[in-house]
Scaffold this motif. Structure first.
Motif, short mmCIF file in Angstrom:
data_model
loop_
_atom_site.label_atom_id
_atom_site.label_comp_id
_atom_site.label_asym_id
_atom_site.label_seq_id
_atom_site.Cartn_x
_atom_site.Cartn_y
_atom_site.Cartn_z
N UNK A 70 0.82 -1.22 0.00
CA UNK A 70 0.00 0.00 0.00
C UNK A 70 0.85 1.26 0.00
N UNK A 71 2.02 1.21 0.60
CA UNK A 71 2.88 2.39 0.68
C UNK A 71 3.61 2.66 -0.64
N UNK A 72 4.19 1.60 -1.23
CA UNK A 72 4.98 1.78 -2.46
C UNK A 72 4.15 1.62 -3.73
#
Length: 315
Positions: A214-216
């Motif tokens: 979800x972050x990258x």
């Protein structure tokens, strides 16, 4: 250079690097696949392992890499076109890049498959002649087929098994048949590569999305590699019957008693009548073992972004 140009260049580098690494790793298995698919009736090789052992004994270790130079030369543009074209069509057809749309993904795969055959068809045409030369040397070549002007790519008498080169074959085909000689089997190549891409790309995209961070916004290397391997294996096995037909049609030199085919339908009919339905799955295991790591490596390299890193280094 604009960001869009950088993006396209990076995709081409990624595809090229992935193709070179992948082909180097799996080429001997691909050679075994070609030789197994070209066996008519009396089998010289009992399976992949038997084929590789006999090839190594008769032709040495480098004999397992016959035709590799053609692949290594042309696999960079082939894989680059395939992967970049799929991305292009996905962006063109899907309004929201993050929204899964199976129909559009299949259409994008279809477009990628159609684009890549520009390179794939002549590449495999040359590669198959070189890969199958060792089998023919054992099988004893049929003089009648060797002397046929429509299928000849060497000069001199047929019984002498002079090792061919890609340059010689390409020159003879261009001289005798023109550009069409290098694109023999184009219809069969399209029939194989379009369904392959229609199956592979949507399946990979959906499998890969299961591991997105979800972050990258990217999946890990291991997940991308595994997704590429699974999707590649499924697609490869699914289109093996079409690959068998393509290999038979594109093989110019025939062994003693082996059939010559006038087209896809003629080839399918003769294989079915003379060898039975199981012949259409010849080399399926080899093909899965070739395609799985090939596309696993491709997608892993693609998602790591080696191309982007190389371009940043030269900025």
């Amino acid at each position: 250079m604009s960001n869009q140009d950088l993006n396209v260049t990076a995709k081409l580098i990624n595809g090229g690097v992935a193709g070179l690494v992948g082909v180097t790793c799996v080429f001997p298995i691909d050679l075994a696949k070609t030789r197994l698919q070209n066996q008519h009736g009396n089998d010289i090789y009992k399976g992949m392992v038997d084929c590789l052992i006999k090839t190594a004994r008769a032709e040495g270790f480098l004999g397992m890499y016959r035709g590799a130079a053609v692949n290594l030369t042309l696999v960079t543009p082939e894989k680059a076109i395939k992967l970049a074209a799929n991305d292009f069509f996905r962006q063109l057809l899907m309004e929201d890049g993050g929204q899964q749309n199976l129909k559009m993904e299949m259409l994008a795969g279809c477009g990628a498959g159609m684009c890549q055959v520009v390179v794939t068809c002549p590449m495999e045409m040359l590669k198959i002649q070189l890969q199958d030369a060792g089998r023919l040397a054992v099988h004893h070549q049929d003089p009648a087929s060797a002397l046929s002007s429509s299928t000849s790519y060497t000069t001199g008498p047929a019984p002498t098994h002079k090792r061919p080169s890609a340059t010689l074959i390409a020159w003879e085909l261009l001289r005798t048949q023109g550009l069409a000689g290098l694109y023999k089997g184009l219809g069969a190549t399209l029939l194989r590569d379009i369904p392959f891409s229609i199956i592979y790309f949507p399946l990979f995209a959906n499998l890969n999305s299961l591991g997105l961070n979800e972050l990258t916004g990217k999946a890990s290397f291991a997940h991308s590699f595994t997704s590429g391997c699974v999707a590649g294996s499924v697609a490869a096995i699914a289109v093996t019957p079409l690959d068998v037909l393509k290999t038979r049609i594109q093989t110019l030199k025939k062994g003693l008693g082996e059939e010559v085919y006038s087209g896809i339908i003629d080839c399918a009919r003769k294989v079915w009548i003379q060898e039975g339905p199981s012949a259409f799955m010849k080399g399926a295991g080899c093909r899965a073992l070739v395609i799985a790591p090939l596309f696993g490596i491709a997608q892993g390299v693609y998602f790591i972004g080696i191309g982007e890193r190389i371009l940043k280094f030269f900025e």
